[in-house]
Design an enzyme around this catalytic site. Structure first.
Site, mmCIF file in Angstrom:
data_model
loop_
_atom_site.group_PDB
_atom_site.id
_atom_site.type_symbol
_atom_site.label_atom_id
_atom_site.label_comp_id
_atom_site.label_asym_id
_atom_site.label_seq_id
_atom_site.Cartn_x
_atom_site.Cartn_y
_atom_site.Cartn_z
ATOM 1 N N ARG A 92 0.837 -1.209 0.000
ATOM 2 C CA ARG A 92 0.000 0.000 0.000
ATOM 3 C C ARG A 92 0.872 1.259 0.000
ATOM 4 N NH1 ARG A 92 -4.370 2.274 1.953
ATOM 5 N NH2 ARG A 92 -4.053 4.007 3.378
ATOM 6 N N CYS A 116 -6.660 -4.642 2.901
ATOM 7 C CA CYS A 116 -5.624 -5.542 3.421
ATOM 8 C C CYS A 116 -6.342 -6.542 4.308
ATOM 9 C CB CYS A 116 -4.568 -4.757 4.188
ATOM 10 S SG CYS A 116 -5.215 -4.076 5.701
ATOM 11 N N ARG A 121 -8.630 0.064 3.268
ATOM 12 C CA ARG A 121 -7.618 1.057 3.638
ATOM 13 C C ARG A 121 -7.813 2.244 2.686
ATOM 14 N NH1 ARG A 121 -3.073 -1.505 5.919
ATOM 15 N NH2 ARG A 121 -2.149 0.542 6.283
ATOM 16 N N PRO A 122 -8.762 3.118 2.982
ATOM 17 C CA PRO A 122 -9.085 4.194 2.045
ATOM 18 C C PRO A 122 -7.925 5.168 1.862
ATOM 19 C CG PRO A 122 -10.195 4.519 4.145
ATOM 20 C CD PRO A 122 -9.557 3.163 4.195
ATOM 21 N N VAL A 123 -7.958 5.924 0.798
ATOM 22 C CA VAL A 123 -6.938 6.949 0.543
ATOM 23 C C VAL A 123 -7.593 8.307 0.291
ATOM 24 C CG1 VAL A 123 -5.141 5.394 -0.296
ATOM 25 C CG2 VAL A 123 -6.848 6.296 -1.912
ATOM 26 N N LEU A 125 -8.149 10.760 2.204
ATOM 27 C CA LEU A 125 -7.443 11.915 2.803
ATOM 28 C C LEU A 125 -6.254 12.335 1.937
ATOM 29 C CD1 LEU A 125 -7.518 10.737 6.530
ATOM 30 C CD2 LEU A 125 -8.980 12.467 5.473
ATOM 31 N N ASP A 307 0.346 -0.744 15.777
ATOM 32 C CA ASP A 307 1.229 -1.799 15.248
ATOM 33 C C ASP A 307 1.823 -2.665 16.354
ATOM 34 O OD1 ASP A 307 2.600 0.214 12.512
ATOM 35 O OD2 ASP A 307 0.666 -0.770 12.803
#
Ligand code: EPZ
Length: 423
Positions: A92, A116, A121-123, A125, A307
């Site tokens: 990504r 994923c 997992r937007p984009v 922004l 994470d």
């Protein structure tokens, strides 16, 4: 596909060195698109994701070589402004080429990253920020087609703190005409490292490392060199391994890390009962006699990192009580839970909350990796599970941990990589 075979119960002790930060390298490498010339990145980790990023940049005409942990990039020639699906689907972070391509060349065709293992997992922004800077962006057949004569500075407020969107917009804004102000910018150390690197390349950025950035666009930048910051998530993973299976007669010393990047985790490890000695570039840990249950809520930096959530659940699986882990960054980042349950953990998930009831012991079994940090949690569990644990599909792990099996073996773990079988 490789697997790890772990014989649990060995006590860890000794010293181990942390590699450079994956999520810093993945932002720094595309920044070389912003100015032609030679760059040297020291302490670059040897990871699959770094190789994937190298391959992508090479398709754009950059020349990349590496000697041990120094990665050299020559970006004198940029012959393509495209990031095709075959690269983006693997990683990504390939979307990080969007900002620098737009900033310097005014054009970019980047495949839209998919989801994923743990959801979309937007984009949005990233795209909204670049549109604010004057880019014309269309989505066509899964491709982000972005064009701009010359980007213009703008005021941008991110609704949600986003590491990637902050990195992309920052790399676009440094060559825009005029001033860009970014509010609610991500403050993760990897983004601060990118900001510092861009300043060394001649960019004018105020507020690096804070959530308020002021960027004065310049006409051109120049190459610079960089020593990659240590990987705080690898360091945290090794500390949790020690808390789980450290030798109380000894200690585990995680070296060449930046303790300042880990204060949320070290505080929680002390709550668990571990004894920590924190130096300038090392953290020494003596494991707790018994693991106290400690609740965690993930948050943006400098809160508890998402994470590290999977690794924390592995630790809490053997605590003397019940703990609640709340994931606020992703909608359902709990793919590791069913696999930990196969090892005997007692975990229930409702929405974004995992409740962990500590058990006396875990029992080895075959478990499946689903994503990078889930794999790490399964390895940590295998270190303490009775008997043998086989963690399958460790290519997930190789994306973000450099030779973790060697580092753990060096500390006394009985872990080996087996390859060849179809798992
Ligand atoms: C970076 O991903 C890291 N990856 C991730 O680490 C890390 O989990 C994440 O930051 C959060 O700390 C790299 O740096 C390569 P975000 P990124 O944009 O940039 C939502 C690992 O294990 N969002 O900060 O993709 C998003 O869905 C990896 O090393 C939007 O809604 O994360 C998430 O809920 C996994 N729209 C939240 O924001 C957008 O346009 C944070 O995402 C972008 C993000």
């Amino acid at each position: 596909m490789d697997k790890f075979v772990i014989r649990g119960g060995k006590k860890l002790r000794g010293a181990v060195e942390v590699s450079g930060a994956k999520n810093a390298s993945l932002a720094l490498m595309p920044a070389t698109l912003l100015a032609p010339g030679q760059y040297a990145f020291q302490r670059t980790p040897m990871l699959r994701d770094v190789t994937t990023m190298s391959r992508l940049l090479e398709t754009m005409g950059l020349k990349i070589t590496r000697t041990d942990h120094t990665l050299r990039i020559d970006s004198s020639e940029v012959t393509s402004f495209e990031a095709p699906y075959e690269h983006v689907k693997k990683m990504r972070a390939s979307i990080y080429v969007l900002g620098p391509l737009l900033g310097r060349f005014g054009q970019a065709d980047v495949s839209l990253p998919g989801g994923c293992a743990w959801g979309p997992r937007p984009v949005n922004l990233h795209l909204e920020g670049l549109r604010k800077l004057g880019a014309h962006i269309e989505l066509e057949g899964g491709i982000i087609r972005a064009r701009a004569k010359r980007l213009r500075g703008a005021r941008i407020v991110f609704d949600v703190s986003s590491v990637g969107a902050t990195g992309n917009v920052m790399m676009a804004a440094v060559l825009a005409q005029g001033t860009t102000v970014i509010d609610n910018a991500a403050m993760e150390p990897e983004i601060a490292a990118l900001g510092e690197f861009l300043v060394r390349m001649g960019a004018k950025i105020e507020g690096v490392g804070t959530n308020h950035l002021e960027i004065e666009g310049v006409d051109a930048l120049h190459p610079a060199d960089c020593v990659t910051i240590p990987d705080r998530i690898e360091a945290g993973t090794l500390l949790v391994a020690a808390a789980l299976s450290g030798d109380r007669e000894g200690s585990v010393r995680v070296e060449k890390c930046n303790p300042g990047h880990l204060s949320a985790l070290t505080t929680k490890l002390e709550d668990v009962g571990a004894q920590l000695t924190i130096g300038k570039d090392f953290i020494e840990i003596v494991p707790p006699e018994t693991i106290r249950p400690v609740n965690v809520t993930t948050s943006i930096y400098s809160g508890f990192p998402t994470d590290m959530q999977a690794q924390w659940i592995a630790l809490m699986s053997l605590s003397k009580g019940t703990s609640v882990i709340t994931e606020t960054i992703y909608s359902d980042r709990f793919m590791h839970v069913p696999e930990l349950v196969r090892l005997g953990a007692d975990i229930t998930v409702n929405d974004n909350i995992a409740t962990v009831v500590g058990v006396e012991k875990l029992t080895g079994a075959k478990v499946m990796s689903t994503d990078l940090r889930a794999s790490a949690s399964l390895i940590l569990a295998g270190l303490v599970a009775e008997g043998t644990t086989e963690v399958l599909r460790v290519y997930h792990l190789d994306r973000g941990y450099e030779q973790i099996e060697k580092k753990l073996s060096q500390l006394g773990a009985d872990i080996e990589r087996a390859s060849g079988e179809e798992f």
